[in-house]
Write an enzyme that holds these catalytic residues in place. Structure first.
Site, PDB file in Angstrom:
ATOM      1  N   HIS A 112      28.766  18.406  -3.577  1.00 34.33           N
ATOM      2  CA  HIS A 112      29.092  16.929  -3.040  1.00 34.33           C
ATOM      3  C   HIS A 112      27.972  17.024  -2.191  1.00 34.33           C
ATOM      4  O   HIS A 112      27.666  17.663  -1.556  1.00 34.33           O
ATOM      5  CB  HIS A 112      30.411  17.316  -2.646  1.00 34.33           C
ATOM      6  CG  HIS A 112      31.042  15.894  -2.219  1.00 34.33           C
ATOM      7  ND1 HIS A 112      30.474  15.483  -0.784  1.00 34.33           N
ATOM      8  CD2 HIS A 112      31.703  14.444  -1.951  1.00 34.33           C
ATOM      9  CE1 HIS A 112      31.050  13.691  -0.473  1.00 34.33           C
ATOM     10  NE2 HIS A 112      31.261  13.716  -1.732  1.00 34.33           N
ATOM     11  N   GLU A 184      26.814   9.891  -7.359  1.00 31.42           N
ATOM     12  CA  GLU A 184      27.452   8.840  -5.890  1.00 31.42           C
ATOM     13  C   GLU A 184      26.611   8.641  -5.231  1.00 31.42           C
ATOM     14  O   GLU A 184      25.692   9.939  -4.961  1.00 31.42           O
ATOM     15  CB  GLU A 184      28.212  10.709  -5.594  1.00 31.42           C
ATOM     16  CG  GLU A 184      29.696  10.373  -5.893  1.00 31.42           C
ATOM     17  CD  GLU A 184      30.736  10.997  -5.323  1.00 31.42           C
ATOM     18  OE1 GLU A 184      31.736  10.482  -5.157  1.00 31.42           O
ATOM     19  OE2 GLU A 184      30.683  12.370  -4.691  1.00 31.42           O
TER      20      GLU A 184
END
Length: 273
Positions: A112, A184
């Protein structure tokens, strides 16, 4: 060994993927209550029960055993927001994939943007963590995304490089498994609005074709994260397999809306086939 996903009726893979990360927003009891609310929604949702929608929640680690139990009874699943690259040893404070699997986790988020930025995780570390997920029967949720908004071609180039770096290193250390890639764009994380549907669809079309052409990744898919919420999934191309949700799904009713929209999208696609 944990299975990567609940099969749909007839044994076919899920047609859509919806995941939620709770990050560190909820305490223990609020996380458990959230999982109970999600389980009630999942149990009553035909597309989740049929396996057409693969649904998972990633709570903070202490919640994982209870989350896995609660969600598992409703046809959904749970996992960890991070894992260490070794399974055991003198690594104070870390938690390995073997333990995540023992606690009932079926997914492990790796790479992430916050892990990259705050904790300095690079492609090498992310590849090692992806291997740890493969090795322990977990489905990695591999996050990729460009730093700044540019062209679709620039985003595809950056993100395919991140995918290749992680999966190629992982394959050199463990047998390849199905991978969920969460696209993302870092400039969209925490923003008031996501990237435009046209931009998301174009980037993910390129990433999905690349990913599924890699050895052992034919069943892998790409989903979108980054300020995703209700109203988005119905605007995206079919190459976008689903959504990886954050704060806009922390209200269980918002998540239900997204599940309904996803089911409607699947139904509309079936009619046109």
């Amino acid at each position: 060994m944990s299975l990567p996903a609940k099969p749909a009726a007839g044994g076919t893979p899920s047609k859509a993927i919806i995941g939620v990360s709770l990050k560190m927003y909820f305490g223990y009891q609020r996380s458990v209550d959230y999982c109970r609310d999600v389980a009630a929604i999942a149990f009553a949702h035909p597309a989740v029960q049929s396996g057409d929608i693969e649904l998972f929640v990633l709570p903070t680690l202490p919640v994982l055993p209870e989350a896995a139990r609660i969600l598992g009874t409703a046809g959904a699943a749970s996992g960890a927001q991070d894992i260490f690259w070794e399974d055991e040893g003198a690594f104070t404070g870390e938690v390995g994939g073997r333990t995540v699997a023992e606690l009932g986790g079926r997914y492990a988020e790796v790479g992430h943007a916050e892990r990259r930025r705050i904790f300095g995780e690079d492609d090498r570390i992310i590849g090692l963590k992806t291997a740890a997920a493969y090795r322990n029967g977990l489905t990695p949720v591999l996050c990729v995304g460009e730093l700044q908004q540019g062209s679709v071609e620039e985003a595809i180039t950056r993100c395919t490089a991140e995918i290749d770096a992680a999966i190629n290193r992982a394959r050199s250390l463990a047998p390849a498994r199905r991978t969920i890639v969460a696209y993302e764009p870092q400039w969209a994380i925490g923003a008031p609005e996501p990237a435009t549907p046209e931009y998301i669809s174009a980037v993910i079309t390129g990433l999905d074709a690349h990913l599924r052409g890699l050895p052992g990744q034919a069943d892998s898919r790409v989903i979108y994260g980054g300020s995703a919420g209700p109203g988005l999934i119905s605007k995206l191309d079919s190459a976008v397999a689903g959504l990886f949700l954050g704060r806009f799904a922390h209200d269980p009713q918002a998540l239900k809306t997204i599940l309904d929209e996803t089911a409607a999208r699947l139904a509309a696609a079936a009619v046109t086939v």
